[in-house]
Design a protein around this motif. Sequence first.
Motif, short mmCIF file in Angstrom:
data_model
loop_
_atom_site.label_atom_id
_atom_site.label_comp_id
_atom_site.label_asym_id
_atom_site.label_seq_id
_atom_site.Cartn_x
_atom_site.Cartn_y
_atom_site.Cartn_z
N GLU A 160 0.82 -1.20 0.00
CA GLU A 160 0.00 0.00 0.00
C GLU A 160 0.86 1.25 0.00
N LYS A 161 2.01 1.17 0.69
CA LYS A 161 2.95 2.29 0.76
C LYS A 161 4.36 1.75 0.88
N LEU A 162 5.31 2.55 0.39
CA LEU A 162 6.72 2.35 0.67
C LEU A 162 7.15 3.49 1.58
N LYS A 163 7.60 3.16 2.79
CA LYS A 163 8.00 4.18 3.75
C LYS A 163 9.48 4.04 4.07
N CYS A 164 10.21 5.15 3.92
CA CYS A 164 11.63 5.17 4.25
C CYS A 164 11.80 5.85 5.61
N ILE A 165 12.25 5.10 6.59
CA ILE A 165 12.38 5.58 7.96
C ILE A 165 13.81 5.36 8.43
N GLU A 166 14.52 6.46 8.69
CA GLU A 166 15.91 6.43 9.11
C GLU A 166 16.75 5.56 8.17
N SER A 212 11.51 5.96 16.26
CA SER A 212 12.82 5.31 16.21
C SER A 212 12.60 3.86 15.80
N PRO A 213 13.68 3.12 15.49
CA PRO A 213 13.50 1.70 15.14
C PRO A 213 12.93 0.84 16.27
N SER A 214 12.88 1.37 17.48
CA SER A 214 12.31 0.61 18.60
C SER A 214 11.01 1.25 19.10
N ASP A 215 10.41 2.10 18.29
CA ASP A 215 9.16 2.75 18.67
C ASP A 215 8.39 3.06 17.39
N MET A 216 7.69 2.03 16.87
CA MET A 216 7.04 2.11 15.57
C MET A 216 5.56 1.78 15.69
N TYR A 217 4.77 2.35 14.77
CA TYR A 217 3.34 2.07 14.71
C TYR A 217 2.94 1.67 13.30
N ALA A 218 2.00 0.74 13.20
CA ALA A 218 1.41 0.35 11.92
C ALA A 218 -0.11 0.31 12.10
N VAL A 219 -0.85 0.82 11.09
CA VAL A 219 -2.30 0.87 11.21
C VAL A 219 -2.95 0.47 9.89
N GLY A 220 -4.21 0.05 9.99
CA GLY A 220 -5.00 -0.29 8.82
C GLY A 220 -6.22 -1.07 9.23
N GLY A 221 -6.81 -1.78 8.26
CA GLY A 221 -7.99 -2.57 8.55
C GLY A 221 -9.07 -1.77 9.25
N HIS A 222 -9.78 -2.44 10.17
CA HIS A 222 -10.81 -1.78 10.95
C HIS A 222 -10.32 -1.64 12.39
N GLY A 223 -9.73 -0.50 12.69
CA GLY A 223 -9.21 -0.25 14.03
C GLY A 223 -8.03 -1.14 14.39
N VAL A 225 -4.44 -1.52 15.10
CA VAL A 225 -3.30 -0.70 15.48
C VAL A 225 -2.27 -1.55 16.21
N TRP A 226 -1.01 -1.47 15.74
CA TRP A 226 0.07 -2.26 16.33
C TRP A 226 1.26 -1.38 16.63
N HIS A 227 2.02 -1.79 17.69
CA HIS A 227 3.23 -1.06 18.09
C HIS A 227 4.40 -2.03 18.14
N TYR A 228 5.56 -1.56 17.64
CA TYR A 228 6.79 -2.35 17.66
C TYR A 228 7.76 -1.71 18.66
N ASP A 229 8.26 -2.52 19.61
CA ASP A 229 9.10 -2.00 20.68
C ASP A 229 10.58 -2.31 20.51
N GLY A 230 10.96 -2.73 19.30
CA GLY A 230 12.33 -3.10 19.04
C GLY A 230 12.56 -4.60 19.08
N THR A 231 11.57 -5.33 19.61
CA THR A 231 11.66 -6.80 19.71
C THR A 231 10.56 -7.47 18.92
N GLN A 232 9.32 -7.03 19.13
CA GLN A 232 8.20 -7.62 18.41
C GLN A 232 7.03 -6.65 18.35
N TRP A 233 6.09 -6.99 17.47
CA TRP A 233 4.86 -6.21 17.33
C TRP A 233 3.83 -6.67 18.36
N ARG A 234 3.09 -5.71 18.92
CA ARG A 234 2.00 -6.01 19.85
C ARG A 234 0.78 -5.19 19.45
N GLN A 235 -0.38 -5.84 19.49
CA GLN A 235 -1.60 -5.14 19.13
C GLN A 235 -2.01 -4.18 20.23
#
Length: 358
Positions: A160-166, A212-223, A225-235
């Motif tokens: 859906e998107k290409l995002k360049c982050i750091e 930062s690479p240890s503080d990321m968010y991804a969103v989509g679908g119906h509500g 929302v996920w957060h990445y803490d540098g180790t894994q994604w959590r809803q």
Amino acid sequence: MQKYPSKDGGQKCHAGQNAEYWTRIITSAYKELILAPFLDKERWVEVFEGFVIVDLAIQEKGVLKICARKDIPQREASLMFDADIPTRIIGLFTEFPAGDNCGFQELEGMTLPVVGVSRAPFSHPTGLVASKNRNGDVWPRGNGNGPMEHIAPGMSPFPEKLKCIEGTTYSVGACRCIYKRVEAGKWVPFQDGFPTVEPSTNLGFRDLDAFSPSDMYAVGGHGDVWHYDGTQWRQMGFPSNVQLATVTCAGDGNVYISGEGGSLWVGEKSTWKSIYQGTSSIHWNDVLWFQNRLWLSSDYQFRQWHRNKLIPVEHEGKIVPIAGHMDAFDGLLAIASLDSVMSFDGQKWTDLVSPYID
């Protein structure tokens, strides 16, 4: 001009079928704000005439990458697969002299393409065009062309998107598909923590952003929302199940999420507050933080979030007459409609591309 031969079927679609009416209105307002465009008529005819712009990205200072597609009448396009519509990746060089400041490469077989960039750790910044097909074909352009890359062969990553982050480029796609480009031609899954589930429109993603690479968010679908803490994604929890479109990790320390109707939420992790209830029929395409403000663009609107309300973007008392897709990098904001491109360096607006109508 080079072409690549691969093709992949896709849904039937017309590249210019949205916002045609609004594009005419925006075009007619151009000359009230800015005089001669940066791109001269001869080069505009060669590169842009007969094509519509569908996306853009700022590669580096003085270099924009633009994705454009053949403007095919809607009735004719309805009988075609989207992959049959010719696609161009265009380089616009704002520090080059007239006549040598724009070039393109024409591609075949790109389905609903999006454009992005790749920077460090690669030796040279590069533009990328990605296709929503079974392999996630990606064509690099700049400081060398190709060869064709594949995000995830046979896995339907549908970027859906290409995002360049750091410096790292991520492909963000439906059904929680995230991949990152670790070297030329090599994309690896970035999905630690996502459960294995059946594909569903209730699942993301449409956008990704990070502090930062240890503080990321991804969103989509119906509500979704996920957060990445540098180790894994959590809803994360979210107070609505509407379709989500963008996420922005802003310079004020907040995270902004936009969704159905153009609505906005602000917060972090699982704590979110609704700050704007939208009534639009379409999503925001891009929501970016630039010059200490939140900027929002859709096919029809270009707005800023200021003092708890959405306001039109103005320059010297006049509304900036453009809407569409947007990017910001290295002190520059750029936005493209179907047939025009403008940039803002914090002080002045520049008309980079606009149609020459005899």
